[in-house]
Design an enzyme around this catalytic site. Structure first.
Site, mmCIF file in Angstrom:
data_model
loop_
_atom_site.group_PDB
_atom_site.id
_atom_site.type_symbol
_atom_site.label_atom_id
_atom_site.label_comp_id
_atom_site.label_asym_id
_atom_site.label_seq_id
_atom_site.Cartn_x
_atom_site.Cartn_y
_atom_site.Cartn_z
ATOM 1 N N ASP A 1 -1.746 -0.958 10.812
ATOM 2 C CA ASP A 1 -2.310 -0.970 9.455
ATOM 3 C C ASP A 1 -2.595 -2.387 8.952
ATOM 4 O OD1 ASP A 1 0.822 0.073 7.822
ATOM 5 O OD2 ASP A 1 0.285 -1.651 9.058
ATOM 6 N N LYS B 1 0.855 -1.197 0.000
ATOM 7 C CA LYS B 1 0.000 0.000 0.000
ATOM 8 C C LYS B 1 0.884 1.237 0.000
ATOM 9 C CE LYS B 1 1.075 1.271 4.361
ATOM 10 N NZ LYS B 1 1.923 2.482 4.634
#
Ligand code: SUD
Ligand code: ADP
Length: 279
Positions: free
Chosen positions: A135, A10
């Protein structure tokens, strides 16, 4: 039966720090999107839990590996002792601000849940993921989301379409060290601001407006690693890009509008770089 799962990287299209929390974490608002740079995890039945890694010979294979941590949490929660041989093909640079370890942890939780007949609900998977890292919950679904709190609270949107140039300068940054060396920052940014500043221009493909609004407060860290990353940013500016550090670094990326820039200066620096797409 073998199960093979992709584990995407990401980037953070923006990251704002609101302040330091009593638990030592920082309250933040960030926008994340997965990109088509993948690790691959394969799961095979075995007489015991085994982890092997290809493509990186410095990753720990013991309980400090986030894949093993995910297996242990799965066992604690379900009582099921995962008897699988997990093969990790590592392509995502480590310590690069791309969430590679977090992504692997999320893929492991999803893989084990699938193999053992879905004993965990979505909520229980999210609860375990949040324990593995701030995350990790994002990677249970991936795509495009605003993350807030310490990063474990999520508001998802339909994935967007855009291209980036991603540069890994060849050294890692420690997330903890970057945060530990962050001066006191108290941004007044809410989820709604992230929607207005980032999500809206992204969805409407107003890339000039998007790029002007993108910022990452972790670039203000006094960490020596971040100082090095800022040098990489300057080099990308010289080739006409408007770059941003991803997460806690060390990767830097830039949104590509139209034609691709000349990457000769990057080759001269010996940096790893790839043109990638949002997925
Ligand atoms: C699951 C754990 C923790 O229990 O394993 P072990 O402790 O058993 O090793 C993992 O390390 C999981 O550690 P954690 O530190 O939460 O990982 P991350 O969420 O990735 O954060 C790394 C570090 O960055 C800083 N950090 C991260 C996010 C945030 N919003 N603010 C922060 O200040 C904190 O110093 C944090 O310790
Ligand atoms: N499966 C894994 N893949 C990558 N890193 C891992 C993994 N397990 C543990 N780690 C550790 O997590 C730390 C951060 O890894 P990574 O997620 O790649 O960086 P970042 O958080 O900057 O994106 C590194 O110190 C690495 O050794």
């Amino acid at each position: 039966m073998r199960l093979i799962l992709p584990s995407p990287a990401k980037i953070n299209l923006s990251l704002w720090v609101k302040g330091k929390r009593p638990d030592g974490y920082h309250e933040l608002v960030t926008v994340m999107h997965t990109v088509n740079l993948f690790d691959v995890l394969s799961f095979l039945p075995s007489d015991r839990l085994v982890l092997s890694v290809r493509g990186n010979n410095s990753l720990p294979l013991d309980r400090s590996n986030l894949i093993i941590k995910a297996c242990r949490l799965f066992k604690e929660k379900t009582g099921i002792n995962p008897k699988v041989s997990i093969k990790l093909t590592k392509r995502i640079p480590v310590g690069a601000g791309l969430g590679g370890g977090s992504s692997n942890a999320a893929a492991t939780l999803k893989g084990l849940n699938t193999i053992y007949g879905n004993p965990l609900s979505e909520e229980e998977l999210h609860e375990l993921a949040a324990k593995l890292g701030s995350d990790v919950p994002f990677f249970l679904k991936g795509g495009l989301a605003i993350a807030y709190g310490r990063g474990e609270k999520l508001k998802f949107f339909s994935p967007a379409n855009f291209e980036i140039l991603l540069v890994f300068p060849g050294f890692p940054c420690s997330t903890a060290e970057v945060y530990q060396n962050l001066p006191s920052i108290k941004r007044e940014v809410a989820v709604e601001d992230a929607e207005r500043l980032i999500i809206s221009p992204l969805i409407n493909e107003n890339f000039s407006e998007l790029i002007d609004n993108m910022e990452n407060d972790l670039e203000k860290s006094e960490s020596p690693c971040v100082k090095e990353v800022l040098r990489v940013k300057e080099k990308l500016k010289e080739i006409g890009l408007k770059p941003l550090m991803s997460g806690s670094g060390s990767c830097v990326f830039a949104i590509i509008k139209g034609e691709k820039p000349d990457t000769t200066p990057l080759k001269k620096e010996g940096w790893w770089f790839k043109f990638l797409s949002a997925v």
